[in-house]
Design a protein around this motif. Structure first.
Motif, PDB file in Angstrom:
ATOM      1  N   ARG A 196      87.742  82.925  17.545  1.00 23.90           N
ATOM      2  CA  ARG A 196      87.058  81.638  17.613  1.00 23.90           C
ATOM      3  C   ARG A 196      86.704  81.126  16.220  1.00 23.90           C
ATOM      4  O   ARG A 196      86.779  79.938  15.943  1.00 23.90           O
ATOM      5  CB  ARG A 196      85.808  81.767  18.482  1.00 23.90           C
ATOM      6  N   LEU A 197      86.284  82.032  15.322  1.00 23.57           N
ATOM      7  CA  LEU A 197      85.955  81.620  13.948  1.00 23.57           C
ATOM      8  C   LEU A 197      87.198  81.424  13.090  1.00 23.57           C
ATOM      9  O   LEU A 197      87.152  80.769  12.047  1.00 23.57           O
ATOM     10  CB  LEU A 197      85.048  82.664  13.299  1.00 23.57           C
ATOM     11  N   TRP A 211      83.958  76.410  17.481  1.00 26.77           N
ATOM     12  CA  TRP A 211      84.018  77.381  16.383  1.00 26.77           C
ATOM     13  C   TRP A 211      82.869  77.212  15.415  1.00 26.77           C
ATOM     14  O   TRP A 211      82.682  78.025  14.515  1.00 26.77           O
ATOM     15  CB  TRP A 211      85.360  77.308  15.664  1.00 26.77           C
ATOM     16  N   ASP A 212      82.079  76.140  15.564  1.00 24.17           N
ATOM     17  CA  ASP A 212      80.928  75.938  14.691  1.00 24.17           C
ATOM     18  C   ASP A 212      79.658  76.584  15.225  1.00 24.17           C
ATOM     19  O   ASP A 212      78.622  76.510  14.580  1.00 24.17           O
ATOM     20  CB  ASP A 212      80.661  74.436  14.518  1.00 24.17           C
ATOM     21  N   GLU A 234      86.209  86.743  16.291  1.00 23.99           N
ATOM     22  CA  GLU A 234      87.119  86.533  15.162  1.00 23.99           C
ATOM     23  C   GLU A 234      88.132  85.426  15.474  1.00 23.99           C
ATOM     24  O   GLU A 234      88.415  84.576  14.619  1.00 23.99           O
ATOM     25  CB  GLU A 234      87.845  87.837  14.830  1.00 23.99           C
ATOM     26  N   LEU A 242      78.965  86.929   6.945  1.00 26.89           N
ATOM     27  CA  LEU A 242      78.332  86.827   8.254  1.00 26.89           C
ATOM     28  C   LEU A 242      77.237  87.873   8.429  1.00 26.89           C
ATOM     29  O   LEU A 242      76.230  87.610   9.096  1.00 26.89           O
ATOM     30  CB  LEU A 242      79.377  86.963   9.370  1.00 26.89           C
ATOM     31  N   LEU A 296      77.452  79.853  17.124  1.00 31.26           N
ATOM     32  CA  LEU A 296      77.352  81.290  17.351  1.00 31.26           C
ATOM     33  C   LEU A 296      76.214  81.546  18.327  1.00 31.26           C
ATOM     34  O   LEU A 296      75.142  80.954  18.200  1.00 31.26           O
ATOM     35  CB  LEU A 296      77.064  82.032  16.040  1.00 31.26           C
TER      36      LEU A 296
END
Length: 290
Positions: free
Chosen positions: A48-49, A4-5, A46, A70, A7
């Motif tokens: 995952r974050l 989750w950290d 969404e 974001l 992208l």
């Protein structure tokens, strides 16, 4: 690092398209993909974050607070990744006919001082080991984006028209401003003008240049390049304020009148603050000696 950290650039492109269009259909068309996989990708992002980025309803799409963050941070991150790839390729000579000679891209406003630019290029070319300089003409406010996304390594920028926020810079030239008018206009006969004189001229609205792809509101024509501007001024459809050095490109159908109370225009050579390019450092050392 937890998943989750992180992208992926693909995910950022997808999200930015939806966030900027605020419409999944238009975003999918812009990305060249179908809408269902785009919607699934945003939903997966969404999850995952662990945050909601977009509020969806029958009227369309709106950004949440997390989505606003974001959008702002994602633009900068995607620009930085794109810039790193472009500059690495140039530094290695990728795609150049002669091999691996270093190359710098210099973004300049199309109507910038030709004399200053010629002096800069000539002085740098005389330096030992000078890199090849590609001059990239741009619109009035495009240099900032070109530096941020790597299309350019360095730029000639002009305060107060350009923002130097986030860049390192050196001052090169300070000059006054002129009003460029149709030669037949009554104001063209004046020796000087004030900002009040040129703020709202009946039948002669100011030209409008794009910034980040959108035009400011107003009655003046939307201008895409300097040639279009020159023709519309000659036809009596618009006028513009430019630095004094713009006299170099005026036509016989134009008149240039000093605007005595306009703020001075300061030309800077600007570059990304984090740059470690030796070729760029050489150009920067040359510039203040002009």
């Amino acid at each position: 690092m937890d998943t989750w950290d992180t992208l992926e650039t693909r995910e950022l492109r997808y999200f930015l398209a939806v966030a900027e269009e605020l419409h999944f259909g238009r975003a999918a068309e812009r990305l060249g993909m179908a809408q269902p996989p785009l919607s699934r990708a945003i939903q997966q992002l969404e999850r995952r974050l662990g945050v909601v980025l977009l509020e969806r309803n029958r009227r369309g799409v709106a950004l949440t607070g997390a989505g606003e963050v974001l959008l702002y941070e994602g633009r900068a991150a995607l620009d930085a990744a794109t810039a790193a790839a472009r500059r690495a390729r140039r530094a290695g000579g990728a795609g150049t006919p002669g091999g691996a000679r270093n190359r710098l891209v210099l973004a300049v406003k199309a109507a910038a001082s030709h004399e200053l630019l010629q002096k800069l290029l000539a002085a740098y070319a005389a330096e030992p080991g000078a890199a090849e300089i590609e001059v990239l003409p741009s619109g009035t406010c495009e240099q900032e984006d070109m530096l941020r996304d790597g299309r350019a390594d360095v730029a000639l920028m002009h305060k107060p028209f350009n923002s130097l926020a986030g860049f390192d810079s050196e001052e090169l030239l300070t000059e006054g401003q002129i009003a460029i008018l149709p030669a037949a206009h009554p104001l063209a006969a004046r020796r000087t003008l004030s900002l009040a004189d040129v703020t709202d001229i009946p039948g002669l609205p100011h030209a409008r240049w794009p910034r980040r792809g959108t035009y400011p509101p107003g009655p003046g024509p939307e201008i895409h390049d300097q040639t279009q501007l020159a023709q519309l001024i000659a036809l009596g459809r618009t006028m513009a304020l430019f630095p004094e050095s713009a006299r170099a490109w005026l036509w016989a159908e134009h008149a240039a009148v000093p605007v005595v109370d306009a703020p001075p225009v300061v030309t800077h050579i600007a570059w990304p603050a984090h740059s470690r390019s030796l070729a760029l450092a050489g150009l920067i050392r040359t510039a203040p000696r002009l």
